[in-house]
Design an enzyme around this catalytic site. Structure first.
Site, PDB file in Angstrom:
ATOM      1  N   LYS A  73       0.759  -1.227  -0.132  1.00  0.00           N
ATOM      2  CA  LYS A  73       0.108  -0.085  -0.031  1.00  0.00           C
ATOM      3  C   LYS A  73       0.850   1.306   0.060  1.00  0.00           C
ATOM      4  O   LYS A  73       0.361   2.392  -0.407  1.00  0.00           O
ATOM      5  CB  LYS A  73      -0.979  -0.010   1.101  1.00  0.00           C
ATOM      6  CG  LYS A  73      -2.061  -0.890   1.105  1.00  0.00           C
ATOM      7  CD  LYS A  73      -3.180  -0.896   2.264  1.00  0.00           C
ATOM      8  CE  LYS A  73      -4.249  -1.816   2.049  1.00  0.00           C
ATOM      9  NZ  LYS A  73      -5.153  -1.830   3.111  1.00  0.00           N
ATOM     10  N   ASP A 109     -10.126   2.898   2.227  1.00  0.00           N
ATOM     11  CA  ASP A 109     -10.142   2.331   3.505  1.00  0.00           C
ATOM     12  C   ASP A 109     -10.617   3.471   4.692  1.00  0.00           C
ATOM     13  O   ASP A 109     -11.453   2.920   5.584  1.00  0.00           O
ATOM     14  CB  ASP A 109      -8.559   1.916   4.164  1.00  0.00           C
ATOM     15  CG  ASP A 109      -8.414   0.320   3.562  1.00  0.00           C
ATOM     16  OD1 ASP A 109      -9.229  -0.120   3.188  1.00  0.00           O
ATOM     17  OD2 ASP A 109      -7.061   0.368   3.467  1.00  0.00           O
TER      18      ASP A 109
HETATM   19  P1  NAP Z   1       0.797  -2.380   8.784  1.00  0.00           P
HETATM   20  O1  NAP Z   1       1.254  -1.420   8.035  1.00  0.00           O
HETATM   21  O2  NAP Z   1       1.718  -3.902   8.982  1.00  0.00           O
HETATM   22  O3  NAP Z   1       0.797  -1.864  10.572  1.00  0.00           O
HETATM   23  C1  NAP Z   1       0.764  -2.798  11.559  1.00  0.00           C
HETATM   24  C2  NAP Z   1       0.616  -2.066  12.804  1.00  0.00           C
HETATM   25  O4  NAP Z   1       0.120  -2.961  13.894  1.00  0.00           O
HETATM   26  C3  NAP Z   1       1.857  -1.242  13.227  1.00  0.00           C
HETATM   27  O5  NAP Z   1       1.450  -0.220  13.796  1.00  0.00           O
HETATM   28  C4  NAP Z   1       2.294  -2.376  14.181  1.00  0.00           C
HETATM   29  O6  NAP Z   1       3.058  -1.718  15.287  1.00  0.00           O
HETATM   30  C5  NAP Z   1       1.082  -2.958  14.726  1.00  0.00           C
HETATM   31  N1  NAP Z   1       1.217  -4.328  15.316  1.00  0.00           N
HETATM   32  C6  NAP Z   1       1.624  -5.216  14.679  1.00  0.00           C
HETATM   33  N2  NAP Z   1       1.621  -6.505  15.749  1.00  0.00           N
HETATM   34  C7  NAP Z   1       1.251  -6.169  16.765  1.00  0.00           C
HETATM   35  C8  NAP Z   1       0.758  -6.642  18.023  1.00  0.00           C
HETATM   36  N3  NAP Z   1       1.041  -7.978  18.288  1.00  0.00           N
HETATM   37  N4  NAP Z   1       0.804  -6.001  19.250  1.00  0.00           N
HETATM   38  C9  NAP Z   1       0.341  -4.751  18.905  1.00  0.00           C
HETATM   39  N5  NAP Z   1       0.749  -3.938  17.773  1.00  0.00           N
HETATM   40  C10 NAP Z   1       0.985  -4.944  16.432  1.00  0.00           C
HETATM   41  O7  NAP Z   1      -0.722  -2.838   8.710  1.00  0.00           O
HETATM   42  P2  NAP Z   1      -1.924  -2.199   8.232  1.00  0.00           P
HETATM   43  O8  NAP Z   1      -1.895  -2.469   6.783  1.00  0.00           O
HETATM   44  O9  NAP Z   1      -2.063  -0.949   8.930  1.00  0.00           O
HETATM   45  O10 NAP Z   1      -2.962  -3.292   8.606  1.00  0.00           O
HETATM   46  C11 NAP Z   1      -3.269  -3.545   9.955  1.00  0.00           C
HETATM   47  C12 NAP Z   1      -4.555  -4.478  10.339  1.00  0.00           C
HETATM   48  O11 NAP Z   1      -5.681  -3.769   9.811  1.00  0.00           O
HETATM   49  C13 NAP Z   1      -4.380  -5.760   9.430  1.00  0.00           C
HETATM   50  O12 NAP Z   1      -4.940  -6.736  10.314  1.00  0.00           O
HETATM   51  C14 NAP Z   1      -5.402  -5.785   8.381  1.00  0.00           C
HETATM   52  O13 NAP Z   1      -5.922  -6.895   7.909  1.00  0.00           O
HETATM   53  C15 NAP Z   1      -6.339  -4.923   9.044  1.00  0.00           C
HETATM   54  N6  NAP Z   1      -7.153  -4.116   7.919  1.00  0.00           N
HETATM   55  C16 NAP Z   1      -8.254  -4.326   7.963  1.00  0.00           C
HETATM   56  C17 NAP Z   1      -9.132  -3.778   6.890  1.00  0.00           C
HETATM   57  C18 NAP Z   1     -10.557  -3.776   6.663  1.00  0.00           C
HETATM   58  O14 NAP Z   1     -11.256  -3.651   5.896  1.00  0.00           O
HETATM   59  N7  NAP Z   1     -11.068  -4.495   7.819  1.00  0.00           N
HETATM   60  C19 NAP Z   1      -8.448  -2.708   5.837  1.00  0.00           C
HETATM   61  C20 NAP Z   1      -7.125  -2.364   6.136  1.00  0.00           C
HETATM   62  C21 NAP Z   1      -6.388  -3.125   7.002  1.00  0.00           C
HETATM   63  P3  NAP Z   1       4.655  -1.551  15.128  1.00  0.00           P
HETATM   64  O15 NAP Z   1       4.764  -0.257  14.610  1.00  0.00           O
HETATM   65  O16 NAP Z   1       5.145  -1.374  16.578  1.00  0.00           O
HETATM   66  O17 NAP Z   1       5.178  -2.580  14.279  1.00  0.00           O
END
Ligand code: NAP
Length: 279
Positions: A73, A109
């Site tokens: 992304k 999103d």
């Molecule tokens: P990303 O860019 O990889 O960011 C992940 C974030 O989560 C980072 O801030 C990371 O913290 C934190 N994190 C990861 N594992 C963690 C844990 N075990 N405990 C606490 N914090 C943790 O991912 P993203 O694209 O933002 O997506 C995040 C989530 O949203 C995913 O599960 C994705 O599937 C979901 N999502 C859902 C939708 C929907 O339509 N429902 C849309 C978009 C995304 P650090 O900075 O400390 O590493």
């Protein structure tokens, strides 16, 4: 149908760029939408090996649009001809439009999250604590602000929350400070609790009773440990299905200029997750 989106007898091709993509629900959701709309279109999940070459392929193959997911992304921004304002502010593109060879990146999103939240509460004037600082959390901040709410970012790595808060013009707090925060809603925008790590809860369950609504962007499983713990404390909950459906519905609007069959898209997603549609 949008200008130039369909030449006669031509099957339109849309795709998903990500890696891995095997578990994505977008193909089922978008195919169901196109079928219900009577649009002859294919939606293919592409496990991308090389993003730059994949984007060249989109131009070469005349693919009309694509969803973009983890881990591309942010990286895809530099490969677009244009990036609209919302995607540049959020710093993430989840939707690509190919308008006769000109590739534009946008983001749906934020609207998905905003619409999902507004299906349950009024955001205006409400403080919303958002866990995470990745693309999904940044989109959530944008969506809450667009709805007149006050987002506060909390991230495991505080420097990322600080940077995102500065970019987006919102507040942030230390992860350990959640218990002191006075917020109406909690949104989990981290993958904690997502299958196969389904028993993981991103925060101490005891802290959940202070919120009116707990939203998990995770949708697989449908009921995450976070939502179970919130429910057990009498707190309202919402999983990530509605956001997924609403962001996908907006993609259909952008690609076709037509109104998406949201109910059918929701049903396709819930069925694929083995749940039961409440409607
Ligand atoms: P990303 O860019 O990889 O960011 C992940 C974030 O989560 C980072 O801030 C990371 O913290 C934190 N994190 C990861 N594992 C963690 C844990 N075990 N405990 C606490 N914090 C943790 O991912 P993203 O694209 O933002 O997506 C995040 C989530 O949203 C995913 O599960 C994705 O599937 C979901 N999502 C859902 C939708 C929907 O339509 N429902 C849309 C978009 C995304 P650090 O900075 O400390 O590493």
């Amino acid at each position: 149908m949008r200008d130039g989106a369909k030449r006669s007898e031509e099957v339109l091709v849309f795709g998903l760029l990500g890696n891995p993509v095997g578990h994505s629900l977008s193909p089922k959701m978008h195919r169901a939408a196109f079928q219900a709309m009577g649009i002859e279109a294919e939606y293919v999940a592409f496990p991308v090996v090389n993003l730059e070459q994949a984007v060249t392929g989109i131009r070469g193959l005349g693919i009309r649009g694509a969803s973009v997911t983890i881990p591309f992304k942010e990286e895809i921004i530099s490969l677009m001809d244009k990036v609209d304002r919302v995607a540049s502010v959020i710093g993430a593109v989840n939707t690509l439009v190919n308008d006769q060879g000109v590739l534009t990146g946008t983001n749906t999103d934020w609207l998905g999250l905003k619409r999902a939240l507004e299906s349950r509460i009024s955001i205006r004037g409400r403080r919303v604590a958002i866990l995470g600082a990745g693309g999904a959390a940044r989109a959530a901040v944008y969506g809450v602000m667009a709805g007149g709410g006050e987002p506060i970012l909390l991230n495991r790595t505080p420097q990322r929350a600080m940077r995102a808060a500065r970019d987006l013009g919102c507040g942030w707090a230390l992860w350990e400070g959640l218990g002191d925060l006075n917020a109406h809603v909690l949104v989990n925008a981290t993958p904690a609790g997502m299958s196969p790590r389904g028993d993981e809860c991103p925060v101490e369950p005891e802290l959940l009773s202070r919120f009116h609504l707990v939203v998990d962007m995770v949708y697989n499983p449908l009921r995450t440990r976070l939502l179970e713990e919130a429910e057990a404390r009498g707190v309202g909950t919402m999983n990530g299905v509605e956001m997924l459906v609403q962001q996908g519905a907006e993609q259909i609007r952008i690609w076709t200029g037509m109104e998406p069959p949201i109910q059918i898209m929701r049903k396709a997603v819930i069925e694929a997750l083995g749940g039961e549609d409440e409607d």
